[in-house]
Design an enzyme around this catalytic site. Structure first.
Site, short mmCIF file in Angstrom:
data_model
loop_
_atom_site.label_atom_id
_atom_site.label_comp_id
_atom_site.label_asym_id
_atom_site.label_seq_id
_atom_site.Cartn_x
_atom_site.Cartn_y
_atom_site.Cartn_z
N CYS A 104 0.85 -1.19 0.00
CA CYS A 104 0.00 0.00 0.00
C CYS A 104 0.89 1.24 0.00
O CYS A 104 1.88 1.30 0.72
CB CYS A 104 -0.89 0.06 1.24
SG CYS A 104 -2.34 -0.98 1.13
N VAL A 105 0.51 2.21 -0.82
CA VAL A 105 1.27 3.47 -0.85
C VAL A 105 0.59 4.52 -0.03
O VAL A 105 -0.52 4.45 0.33
CB VAL A 105 1.47 3.96 -2.30
CG1 VAL A 105 2.45 3.08 -3.02
CG2 VAL A 105 0.17 4.04 -3.04
#
Length: 105
Positions: A104-105
């Site tokens: 996840c960014v």
């Protein structure tokens, strides 16, 4: 590690605000975290959060990805996007008091 207070709970968080101590979480805190990011908690949403917390412990403290929640948890991906719009895995982990999922960014 930073400590913050939400709804009277002192919790340890990382630099992005994700909880770092599993046992500091309860459903009242989860509801407060959901409200803070604009997520309305329904029975379906709670079922996904409960699955994530259970799976986290069963998988040696690894936060489940969206794919794992969908396949192992039996939740339809489309439904997860409805319950937790835009970034469901990240939002579910936040509400569940878990670290941000890998990828996840």
């Amino acid at each position: 590690m930073p400590v913050t207070t939400i709804e009277g709970h002192e919790i340890h968080v990382d630099d992005e605000g994700f909880m770092t101590v599993y046992d500091e979480w309860d459903e009242a805190l989860g509801a407060a975290l959901a409200g803070a990011i604009g997520v309305e908690m329904s029975d379906d949403a709670w079922n996904a959060i409960r699955f994530m917390r259970k799976d986290f412990k069963e998988q040696d403290d690894v936060t489940p990805t969206l794919r794992r929640v969908s396949t192992a948890g039996g939740f339809e991906t489309k439904r997860l996007f409805e319950l937790f719009p835009k970034k469901p895995a990240k939002k579910m982990a936040y509400i569940a008091g878990l670290p941000k999922p890998k990828g996840c960014v």
